[in-house]
Scaffold this motif. Structure first.
Motif, PDB file in Angstrom:
ATOM      1  N   THR A   6       0.321  -1.283  -0.178  1.00 25.37           N
ATOM      2  CA  THR A   6       0.259   0.068  -0.152  1.00 25.37           C
ATOM      3  C   THR A   6       0.608   1.030  -0.274  1.00 25.37           C
ATOM      4  N   ALA A   7       0.365   2.536  -0.857  1.00 26.76           N
ATOM      5  CA  ALA A   7       0.916   3.602  -0.905  1.00 26.76           C
ATOM      6  C   ALA A   7       0.724   4.435   0.602  1.00 26.76           C
ATOM      7  N   VAL A   8       1.262   4.858   1.016  1.00 26.73           N
ATOM      8  CA  VAL A   8       1.226   5.772   1.828  1.00 26.73           C
ATOM      9  C   VAL A   8       0.664   7.432   1.818  1.00 26.73           C
ATOM     10  N   GLY A   9      -0.497   7.592   2.098  1.00 32.12           N
ATOM     11  CA  GLY A   9      -1.018   9.292   1.552  1.00 32.12           C
ATOM     12  C   GLY A   9      -2.084   9.696   2.318  1.00 32.12           C
ATOM     13  N   PRO A  10      -2.191  10.227   1.955  1.00 30.98           N
ATOM     14  CA  PRO A  10      -3.387  11.294   2.236  1.00 30.98           C
ATOM     15  C   PRO A  10      -4.748   9.612   2.672  1.00 30.98           C
ATOM     16  N   GLU A  11      -5.058   9.054   2.032  1.00 30.90           N
ATOM     17  CA  GLU A  11      -5.401   8.080   1.931  1.00 30.90           C
ATOM     18  C   GLU A  11      -6.021   6.857   2.230  1.00 30.90           C
ATOM     19  N   HIS A  12      -3.998   6.652   2.642  1.00 28.71           N
ATOM     20  CA  HIS A  12      -3.329   5.729   3.165  1.00 28.71           C
ATOM     21  C   HIS A  12      -2.701   6.205   4.441  1.00 28.71           C
ATOM     22  N   PRO A  13      -2.843   6.211   6.039  1.00 23.09           N
ATOM     23  CA  PRO A  13      -2.280   6.701   6.827  1.00 23.09           C
ATOM     24  C   PRO A  13      -1.106   5.720   6.833  1.00 23.09           C
ATOM     25  N   GLY A  14       0.161   6.547   7.237  1.00 22.57           N
ATOM     26  CA  GLY A  14       0.834   5.992   7.757  1.00 22.57           C
ATOM     27  C   GLY A  14       2.468   6.519   8.148  1.00 22.57           C
ATOM     28  N   THR A  15       3.368   5.703   7.614  1.00 24.69           N
ATOM     29  CA  THR A  15       5.121   6.236   7.169  1.00 24.69           C
ATOM     30  C   THR A  15       5.694   5.738   7.303  1.00 24.69           C
ATOM     31  N   LYS A  16       6.101   6.287   5.342  1.00 24.10           N
ATOM     32  CA  LYS A  16       7.180   6.010   5.340  1.00 24.10           C
ATOM     33  C   LYS A  16       8.924   5.749   5.092  1.00 24.10           C
ATOM     34  N   ALA A 138       9.510   9.353  14.173  1.00 24.40           N
ATOM     35  CA  ALA A 138       8.742  10.345  12.784  1.00 24.40           C
ATOM     36  C   ALA A 138       7.392   8.810  12.780  1.00 24.40           C
ATOM     37  N   GLY A 139       6.123   9.998  12.904  1.00 15.65           N
ATOM     38  CA  GLY A 139       5.082   9.382  13.092  1.00 15.65           C
ATOM     39  C   GLY A 139       4.938   8.014  13.463  1.00 15.65           C
ATOM     40  N   ASN A 140       4.548   7.002  12.489  1.00 13.82           N
ATOM     41  CA  ASN A 140       4.275   5.260  13.391  1.00 13.82           C
ATOM     42  C   ASN A 140       5.883   4.588  12.985  1.00 13.82           C
ATOM     43  N   THR A 141       6.840   5.651  13.118  1.00  6.42           N
ATOM     44  CA  THR A 141       8.389   4.514  12.787  1.00  6.42           C
ATOM     45  C   THR A 141       9.106   4.825  13.772  1.00  6.42           C
ATOM     46  N   MET A 142       9.795   4.999  14.136  1.00  5.25           N
ATOM     47  CA  MET A 142      10.864   4.104  15.123  1.00  5.25           C
ATOM     48  C   MET A 142      12.457   4.341  14.248  1.00  5.25           C
ATOM     49  N   ILE A 143      13.070   5.674  14.339  1.00  3.01           N
ATOM     50  CA  ILE A 143      14.277   5.065  13.280  1.00  3.01           C
ATOM     51  C   ILE A 143      15.133   5.454  13.976  1.00  3.01           C
ATOM     52  N   ASP A 144      16.053   4.125  14.085  1.00  2.00           N
ATOM     53  CA  ASP A 144      17.487   4.555  15.167  1.00  2.00           C
ATOM     54  C   ASP A 144      18.036   3.983  14.312  1.00  2.00           C
ATOM     55  N   VAL A 145      19.763   5.199  14.262  1.00  2.00           N
ATOM     56  CA  VAL A 145      20.229   5.331  13.518  1.00  2.00           C
ATOM     57  C   VAL A 145      22.012   5.297  14.361  1.00  2.00           C
ATOM     58  N   ILE A 146      22.541   4.862  14.521  1.00  2.00           N
ATOM     59  CA  ILE A 146      23.911   3.874  14.984  1.00  2.00           C
ATOM     60  C   ILE A 146      24.892   4.490  14.455  1.00  2.00           C
ATOM     61  N   SER A 147      25.805   5.362  14.865  1.00  2.00           N
ATOM     62  CA  SER A 147      27.103   5.347  14.219  1.00  2.00           C
ATOM     63  C   SER A 147      28.593   5.190  14.859  1.00  2.00           C
ATOM     64  N   THR A 148      29.145   4.432  14.171  1.00  2.00           N
ATOM     65  CA  THR A 148      30.327   3.824  15.214  1.00  2.00           C
ATOM     66  C   THR A 148      31.589   4.404  13.890  1.00  2.00           C
ATOM     67  N   SER A 149      32.972   5.293  15.142  1.00  2.00           N
ATOM     68  CA  SER A 149      33.538   5.334  14.475  1.00  2.00           C
ATOM     69  C   SER A 149      34.667   6.086  15.631  1.00  2.00           C
ATOM     70  N   LEU A 150      36.103   5.540  15.219  1.00  2.00           N
ATOM     71  CA  LEU A 150      37.734   5.998  15.585  1.00  2.00           C
ATOM     72  C   LEU A 150      37.207   7.723  16.565  1.00  2.00           C
ATOM     73  N   ALA A 172      -0.424  11.963   9.269  1.00  2.00           N
ATOM     74  CA  ALA A 172      -1.135  11.262  10.241  1.00  2.00           C
ATOM     75  C   ALA A 172      -3.040  10.216   9.943  1.00  2.00           C
ATOM     76  N   PRO A 173      -3.464   9.663  10.997  1.00  2.00           N
ATOM     77  CA  PRO A 173      -4.541   8.942  10.241  1.00  2.00           C
ATOM     78  C   PRO A 173      -5.530   9.998  10.374  1.00  2.00           C
ATOM     79  N   PRO A 174      -7.083  10.239   9.915  1.00  2.00           N
ATOM     80  CA  PRO A 174      -7.896  11.287   9.916  1.00  2.00           C
ATOM     81  C   PRO A 174      -8.404  11.497  11.423  1.00  2.00           C
ATOM     82  N   ALA A 175      -8.767  12.351  11.829  1.00  2.00           N
ATOM     83  CA  ALA A 175      -8.875  12.742  13.151  1.00  2.00           C
ATOM     84  C   ALA A 175     -10.763  12.082  13.143  1.00  2.00           C
ATOM     85  N   ARG A 176     -10.535  11.323  14.600  1.00  2.00           N
ATOM     86  CA  ARG A 176     -11.849  11.121  14.703  1.00  2.00           C
ATOM     87  C   ARG A 176     -12.930  11.577  15.157  1.00  2.00           C
TER      88      ARG A 176
END
Length: 177
Positions: A6-16, A138-150, A172-176
């Motif tokens: 499913t595409a994410v958009g105004p008709e299809h709430p969610g986070t891409k 970000a919306g319904n998604t949690m993005i975890d970025v771990i950067s490791t370096s010397l 966002a889903p439409p307000a109830r």
């Protein structure tokens, strides 16, 4: 029969969330089979210090984290998150010792609430290893970025570069009523 996504958009709430290497000449990436995780390694001689960035996505516990709750999470959950950070970094660079949290703060990244942690550890060759972890809600998604370096500055810059090229579409889903 093919898979229907499913595409994410105004008709299809969610986070891409779409993430990629900020510089394909510099980074080589692999997706971990069966997980929502990718590991990017800096090519030999392409970074000032040996560097690895891991990006994982998961369901967010809430669409809109409360700022006070997020601050508490950044501080109180730092120890538990440190264990996860250590595990992810160990997979990438080898056994770590003396992992310590050096800073923790709440920030905005890509217009979304985020937690920024910085750690210092001792690596396999008794060299200091720096880990910068950004958790973006970000919306319904949690993005975890771990950067490791010397190098701490290199770890910060790599994290900022990967977050910078990330594309987030959130509806966002439409307000109830």
């Amino acid at each position: 029969m093919g898979c229907v996504t499913t595409a994410v958009g105004p008709e299809h709430p969610g986070t891409k969330v779409t993430f990629k290497s900020p510089d394909p000449e510099k980074w080589t990436g692999t997706r971990v089979y069966g997980e929502r995780r990718s590991i990017f390694r800096c090519r030999p001689l392409a970074c000032p210090e040996n560097s690895i960035v891991t990006i994982r996505t998961a369901a967010s516990p809430t669409r809109s984290p409360d700022p006070v709750a997020l601050q508490k999470f950044a501080e109180a959950d730092a120890q538990r998150q440190m264990a996860q950070t250590e595990q992810a970094s160990t997979e990438a660079v080898g056994r770590l010792r003396d992992l310590t949290l050096t800073s923790s703060r709440v920030a905005k990244m890509k217009e979304f609430p985020a937690v920024h942690w910085e750690y210092r550890a001792t690596g396999p060759n008794d060299k200091p290893i720096y880990i910068v972890r950004d958790m973006v809600f970000a919306g319904n998604t949690m993005i975890d970025v771990i950067s490791t370096s010397l190098g701490v500055e290199v770890a910060r810059r790599n994290s900022a570069d990967f977050v910078g090229v990330m594309e987030i579409e959130d509806f966002a889903p439409p307000a109830r009523q």
